[in-house]
Design an enzyme around this catalytic site. Structure first.
Site, PDB file in Angstrom:
ATOM      1  N   CYS A  95      13.884 -18.172 -29.586  1.00 26.24           N
ATOM      2  CA  CYS A  95      14.436 -18.842 -30.776  1.00 26.24           C
ATOM      3  C   CYS A  95      14.986 -20.225 -30.462  1.00 26.24           C
ATOM      4  O   CYS A  95      15.379 -20.952 -31.368  1.00 26.24           O
ATOM      5  CB  CYS A  95      15.513 -17.970 -31.410  1.00 26.24           C
ATOM      6  SG  CYS A  95      17.018 -17.887 -30.432  1.00 26.24           S
TER       7      CYS A  95
ATOM      8  N   TYR B  53      -5.522  10.288  22.911  1.00 23.47           N
ATOM      9  CA  TYR B  53      -6.493  10.860  21.987  1.00 23.47           C
ATOM     10  C   TYR B  53      -7.942  10.595  22.350  1.00 23.47           C
ATOM     11  O   TYR B  53      -8.841  10.992  21.629  1.00 23.47           O
ATOM     12  CB  TYR B  53      -6.228  10.373  20.551  1.00 23.47           C
ATOM     13  CG  TYR B  53      -6.016   8.877  20.429  1.00 23.47           C
ATOM     14  CD1 TYR B  53      -4.742   8.367  20.226  1.00 23.47           C
ATOM     15  CD2 TYR B  53      -7.085   7.987  20.538  1.00 23.47           C
ATOM     16  CE1 TYR B  53      -4.526   7.003  20.114  1.00 23.47           C
ATOM     17  CE2 TYR B  53      -6.884   6.625  20.428  1.00 23.47           C
ATOM     18  CZ  TYR B  53      -5.602   6.132  20.224  1.00 23.47           C
ATOM     19  OH  TYR B  53      -5.395   4.787  20.128  1.00 23.47           O
TER      20      TYR B  53
ATOM     21  N   ASP C  86       2.012   4.883  14.594  1.00 20.36           N
ATOM     22  CA  ASP C  86       2.315   3.463  14.463  1.00 20.36           C
ATOM     23  C   ASP C  86       2.933   2.956  15.762  1.00 20.36           C
ATOM     24  O   ASP C  86       4.142   2.802  15.892  1.00 20.36           O
ATOM     25  CB  ASP C  86       3.268   3.251  13.277  1.00 20.36           C
ATOM     26  CG  ASP C  86       3.266   1.803  12.824  1.00 20.36           C
ATOM     27  OD1 ASP C  86       2.370   1.049  13.247  1.00 20.36           O
ATOM     28  OD2 ASP C  86       4.153   1.434  12.051  1.00 20.36           O
TER      29      ASP C  86
ATOM     30  N   CYS D 288      18.245 -13.875 -33.489  1.00 18.69           N
ATOM     31  CA  CYS D 288      17.059 -14.134 -32.661  1.00 18.69           C
ATOM     32  C   CYS D 288      15.987 -13.069 -32.933  1.00 18.69           C
ATOM     33  O   CYS D 288      16.256 -11.869 -32.794  1.00 18.69           O
ATOM     34  CB  CYS D 288      17.449 -14.126 -31.193  1.00 18.69           C
ATOM     35  SG  CYS D 288      16.044 -14.240 -30.082  1.00 18.69           S
TER      36      CYS D 288
ATOM     37  N   LYS E 196      -2.196   8.930  12.481  1.00 14.35           N
ATOM     38  CA  LYS E 196      -2.367   7.601  13.057  1.00 14.35           C
ATOM     39  C   LYS E 196      -0.977   7.099  13.429  1.00 14.35           C
ATOM     40  O   LYS E 196      -0.165   6.780  12.560  1.00 14.35           O
ATOM     41  CB  LYS E 196      -3.032   6.676  12.038  1.00 14.35           C
ATOM     42  CG  LYS E 196      -3.354   5.307  12.575  1.00 14.35           C
ATOM     43  CD  LYS E 196      -4.245   4.593  11.576  1.00 14.35           C
ATOM     44  CE  LYS E 196      -4.599   3.172  11.942  1.00 14.35           C
ATOM     45  NZ  LYS E 196      -3.613   2.368  12.584  1.00 14.35           N
TER      46      LYS E 196
ATOM     47  N   CYS F 243      17.189 -19.891 -25.208  1.00 19.15           N
ATOM     48  CA  CYS F 243      16.354 -18.717 -25.426  1.00 19.15           C
ATOM     49  C   CYS F 243      14.895 -19.158 -25.601  1.00 19.15           C
ATOM     50  O   CYS F 243      14.612 -20.029 -26.430  1.00 19.15           O
ATOM     51  CB  CYS F 243      16.831 -17.983 -26.673  1.00 19.15           C
ATOM     52  SG  CYS F 243      15.710 -16.680 -27.189  1.00 19.15           S
TER      53      CYS F 243
ATOM     54  N   CYS G 123      20.911 -14.726 -24.880  1.00 18.31           N
ATOM     55  CA  CYS G 123      20.736 -15.537 -26.080  1.00 18.31           C
ATOM     56  C   CYS G 123      21.830 -15.069 -27.040  1.00 18.31           C
ATOM     57  O   CYS G 123      21.941 -13.878 -27.331  1.00 18.31           O
ATOM     58  CB  CYS G 123      19.353 -15.280 -26.668  1.00 18.31           C
ATOM     59  SG  CYS G 123      19.203 -15.863 -28.358  1.00 18.31           S
TER      60      CYS G 123
ATOM     61  N   LYS H 108      -5.524   4.899   5.375  1.00 16.80           N
ATOM     62  CA  LYS H 108      -4.191   4.269   5.322  1.00 16.80           C
ATOM     63  C   LYS H 108      -3.416   4.815   4.136  1.00 16.80           C
ATOM     64  O   LYS H 108      -3.953   4.879   3.033  1.00 16.80           O
ATOM     65  CB  LYS H 108      -4.330   2.758   5.159  1.00 16.80           C
ATOM     66  CG  LYS H 108      -4.960   2.064   6.344  1.00 16.80           C
ATOM     67  CD  LYS H 108      -3.920   1.870   7.433  1.00 16.80           C
ATOM     68  CE  LYS H 108      -4.316   0.804   8.419  1.00 16.80           C
ATOM     69  NZ  LYS H 108      -3.694  -0.457   8.277  1.00 16.80           N
TER      70      LYS H 108
ATOM     71  N   GLU I  83      -6.359  13.343  12.732  1.00 19.38           N
ATOM     72  CA  GLU I  83      -5.148  13.205  13.564  1.00 19.38           C
ATOM     73  C   GLU I  83      -4.206  12.199  12.900  1.00 19.38           C
ATOM     74  O   GLU I  83      -4.676  11.262  12.260  1.00 19.38           O
ATOM     75  CB  GLU I  83      -5.516  12.628  14.945  1.00 19.38           C
ATOM     76  CG  GLU I  83      -6.475  13.473  15.735  1.00 19.38           C
ATOM     77  CD  GLU I  83      -7.029  12.710  16.959  1.00 19.38           C
ATOM     78  OE1 GLU I  83      -6.474  11.658  17.335  1.00 19.38           O
ATOM     79  OE2 GLU I  83      -8.028  13.194  17.515  1.00 19.38           O
TER      80      GLU I  83
HETATM   81  S1  IVH Z   1      -8.764   6.463  17.499  1.00 23.65           S
HETATM   82  C1  IVH Z   1     -12.302   3.199  18.160  1.00 23.65           C
HETATM   83  N1  IVH Z   1      -6.654   7.903  17.044  1.00 23.65           N
HETATM   84  O1  IVH Z   1      -5.009   2.906  15.288  1.00 23.65           O
HETATM   85  C2  IVH Z   1     -10.880   3.302  17.809  1.00 23.65           C
HETATM   86  N2  IVH Z   1      -6.447   5.540  16.961  1.00 23.65           N
HETATM   87  O2  IVH Z   1      -6.439   0.995  13.464  1.00 23.65           O
HETATM   88  C3  IVH Z   1     -10.337   4.608  18.269  1.00 23.65           C
HETATM   89  N3  IVH Z   1      -4.181   4.776  16.486  1.00 23.65           N
HETATM   90  O3  IVH Z   1      -6.260   0.641  17.643  1.00 23.65           O
HETATM   91  C4  IVH Z   1      -8.975   4.787  17.809  1.00 23.65           C
HETATM   92  N4  IVH Z   1      -3.267   6.775  16.357  1.00 23.65           N
HETATM   93  O4  IVH Z   1      -4.102   1.853  18.212  1.00 23.65           O
HETATM   94  C5  IVH Z   1      -7.162   6.666  17.146  1.00 23.65           C
HETATM   95  N5  IVH Z   1      -4.865   9.311  16.696  1.00 23.65           N
HETATM   96  C6  IVH Z   1      -5.358   8.085  16.798  1.00 23.65           C
HETATM   97  C7  IVH Z   1      -4.565   6.941  16.606  1.00 23.65           C
HETATM   98  C8  IVH Z   1      -5.151   5.685  16.707  1.00 23.65           C
HETATM   99  C9  IVH Z   1      -3.050   5.463  16.293  1.00 23.65           C
HETATM  100  C10 IVH Z   1      -4.305   3.313  16.439  1.00 23.65           C
HETATM  101  C11 IVH Z   1      -5.023   2.716  17.590  1.00 23.65           C
HETATM  102  C12 IVH Z   1      -6.119   1.874  17.001  1.00 23.65           C
HETATM  103  C13 IVH Z   1      -5.664   1.708  15.603  1.00 23.65           C
HETATM  104  C14 IVH Z   1      -6.847   1.486  14.704  1.00 23.65           C
END
Ligand code: IVH
Length: 667
Positions: free
Chosen positions: A406, A223, A116, A426, A114, A403, A421, A309, A112
């Site tokens: 030189c 999630y 931010d 040089c 991640k 320089c 220089c 990451k 999935e």
């Molecule tokens: S699963 C046991 N799924 O990423 C931890 N985390 O670095 C279960 N995050 O604290 C987390 N999208 O805030 C999960 N699809 C996703 C996510 C997600 C963002 C964040 C979450 C977590 C952090 C971990």
């Protein structure tokens, strides 16, 4: 205390401050990647120095302490974090451990994005939203129920029958367009912008006035089902959440093996920028939730999932020193020598510091922790300092005024970013110049790489560039570690180099600011290197695409001793420095005329200039004593007056047009 021990203490102070900025104040001064890099450095140093152990070290902290303005919420079970994978190897290692713990069989994963944003836990009772809480330190979070209630995508009531407690985990985030609009509005109001969408989301959710949160366009993706449902797989969990009316990210992928997961990381990297929300990686989760449960967790993170990451494009590290190099044009360029740091998938030890002004403006001092960025294929660069308590105790950096090679004077000319220089003898400049001459866009000399250049210089065979073309094959063959074959190759390379076209010879001369394109434009316009050498500054800068900076540099070069000498010796050595001037330039009907246009013309000025050049005129932009003809368009002003005062012939545009026509006929 040694340097590493001191660094541990400095990093602890710095990371404690950055941690507060991020988690308590929602106002970080560095990117997540920079923070992570500093933390990794601290962890590595602490591992090497067990005698420096400290339970209060920031490296021991799991998550954010609640800031204290909201009611505390106890999380049971605690909200864990995730272990990190930085590359495909880390993912394979993770998979190996999972399979080993699972008894050896192949396992399937769900991948999935991640998001931010920031974690929230939503508790529903009998289908009604009862509580929303932040993650805090994982055990104790903050009660933000009033605020999550005003977020449109958080349902107040679940769909379907959900008797008893139903608790989910998800991510609150601010879509990119909303983030940009919010920052623009803040900037307009004189407020500090949020550093990233995560901080904007956190700052918007953790507001005492829910009215502020309501105006902030926050969104939710869920999630995880924490309570009230027992899905067998992660895919089932997502389906269950969606059925209950909770928003679930439609982007996810079931992967039958870690190879598929790795392929997905590559595919997603390309898609990532298109998404309307920020992601900082992918989360890889075991599909089988029962198995996930049985694998358990470390203190910090479950063994069944990992965060992949994306390679960091920014990192923070210590500036160990500044090296000043001398380029072929004599420019002194500073390079940062860094404590090695991982950045965008490579280890970086050197980075560009651009020029003297950048160091002064950002007040970059040796020993500072600096921010380093790498974008695309570009060389990494230092973009600033993360100020720590000791910054002002370190001496400010003084850029050398001589320089470093030189010892000659290094001068900064007005309007130039670089100090140069000025010693034309040089050795550093000569070395870089010779390498440049041998390079692709220049004379492309086969066999003349940096090592050969060093060899030639070390044996005193070349004192100035043209000496290269006086080398004899038998002299070359005498060089140590330079067999007959290399000698023959270099001799042939040097012979071939004499046949390069004039634009490439001009580029090879290494005139400051003259790149391949400018060299072509100049040769196209003037026909030969000697003609360029004779051109006035204004005439040079009138060439479209050339401009005053290049013009001044070219003029200086050819009016200096080196330029004059080179023109003579290259011609003697058999280089072809140009053919005929472009038709009409030196022998056209307007030959000898130095024309200045002023006022508004009926055709674009460039076109008028070009036409008169084609008939042999020299066109300049300012009236001087050399000017022979001024063409005055509509509303001509001060130039016209000046022409009058100098007694220069002035024609209207129509008169000039007529003159061109008759001149053309006459020829
Ligand atoms: S699963 C046991 N799924 O990423 C931890 N985390 O670095 C279960 N995050 O604290 C987390 N999208 O805030 C999960 N699809 C996703 C996510 C997600 C963002 C964040 C979450 C977590 C952090 C971990």
């Amino acid at each position: 205390m040694d340097g590493e021990q001191e660094r541990i203490l400095a990093l602890r102070t710095l990371l404690t401050r950055l941690f507060e900025e991020y988690h308590v104040l929602d106002a970080p001064s560095v990117s997540d990647a920079e923070y992570d890099a500093l933390m990794r450095e601290l962890v590595a140093l602490e591992a090497r120095h067990p005698e420096m152990g400290d339970e209060h070290s920031p490296s021991r902290r799991v998550g954010a302490r609640a800031a204290g303005k909201f009611q505390p919420v106890q999380h049971d079970p605690p909200l864990l974090s995730l272990q990190n994978a930085m590359d495909a190897d880390d993912l394979r290692e993770f998979d190996r451990r999972v399979r080993k713990d699972a008894g050896g069989a192949e396992v399937a994963y769900v991948v999935e994005p991640k998001i931010d944003g920031l974690t929230v836990v939503l508790r529903y009772e009998d289908g009604e939203l009862r509580q929303g809480a932040t993650r805090g330190d994982g055990s104790v979070g903050e009660d933000v129920t009033q605020n999550v209630r005003v977020i449109a995508s958080v349902p107040r009531r679940l769909r379907g029958a959900h008797p008893g407690a139903f608790e989910v985990r998800g991510e609150i985030y601010m879509p990119r367009p909303a983030f940009e609009a919010l920052n623009a509005a803040r900037a307009a109001a004189g407020e500090a912008p949020f550093a990233n969408p995560r901080n904007a989301a956190a700052g918007s959710l953790r507001q005492m006035d829910p009215g502020v949160t309501a105006g902030r366009a926050l969104e939710l993706f869920c999630y995880e089902v924490r309570r009230g449902g027992v899905p067998g797989t992660q895919s089932d969990a997502l389906a269950l959440l969606a059925q209950a009316g909770l928003p679930v990210n439609p982007i996810r992928r079931h992967c039958a093996s870690i190879d598929e997961v790795i392929a997905e990381t590559e595919r997603f990297a390309a898609l990532r920028d298109e998404l309307p929300y920020a992601t900082d990686g992918l989360v890889v989760k075991l599909e089988d939730l029962q198995l996930a449960q049985s694998l358990g967790a470390t203190q910090k993170a479950p063994r069944s999932a990992i965060a992949y990451k994306f390679p960091a494009e920014e990192a923070a590290t210590e500036l160990l020193g500044i090296e000043v190099q001398v380029g072929r044009t004599g420019a002194l360029t500073p390079t940062a020598i860094l404590r090695p740091v991982r950045l965008a998938g490579t280890t970086v030890q050197r980075a560009s510091l651009h020029n003297e002004d950048l160091i002064a403006q950002r007040d970059i001092r040796i020993g500072d922790t600096v921010r380093v960025r790498k974008a695309g294929e570009i060389i990494p660069e230092v973009i600033g300092v993360i100020a720590d308590d000791e910054h002002y105790l370190r001496p400010a950096y003084e850029f050398p005024s001589v320089c470093p090679i030189c010892g000659g004077e290094a001068v900064r000319r007005e309007g130039e970013a670089a100090r140069r220089c000025v010693n034309t003898a040089c050795p550093a400049q000569l070395r870089e110049w010779l390498i440049h001459i041998g390079g692709r866009g220049a004379l492309d000399v086969d066999g003349l790489g940096p090592r050969t250049v060093d060899l030639l210089l070390a044996h005193g065979l070349v004192q100035q560039p043209e000496d290269l073309f006086r080398l004899r094959e038998e002299d070359l063959a005498q060089l140590p570690r330079f067999g007959e074959k290399s000698a023959a190759k270099l001799a042939a390379g040097l012979a071939a180099a004499r046949t390069r076209p004039p634009a490439r010879i001009l580029f090879a001369l290494g005139v400051p600011h003259v790149g391949e394109r400018a060299a072509e434009l100049l040769v196209e316009r003037f026909g030969s290197l000697p003609a360029i050498g004779q051109a006035g500054q204004e005439e040079l800068s009138d060439v479209p695409g050339v401009g005053p900076v290049i013009a001044q540099s070219v003029y200086r070069f050819f009016h200096g001793a080196v330029g004059e000498r080179l023109l003579g010796s290259l011609a003697q050595l058999g280089f072809v420095l140009g053919g005929e001037a472009p038709r009409g330039h030196l022998d056209g009907p307007l030959a000898g005329e130095v024309v200045v246009f002023t006022g508004t013309l009926s055709v674009p000025r460039q076109e008028a200039q070009q036409r008169s050049r084609a008939l042999g005129a020299r066109v300049e932009s300012d009236i001087t004593r050399r000017t022979t003809l001024v063409v005055a368009g509509e509303a001509a002003g001060s130039k016209l007056a000046r022409a009058d005062s100098l007694g220069i012939r002035v024609l209207s545009e129509a008169e000039f047009g007529a003159l061109m026509a008759t001149e053309r006929e006459r020829n």
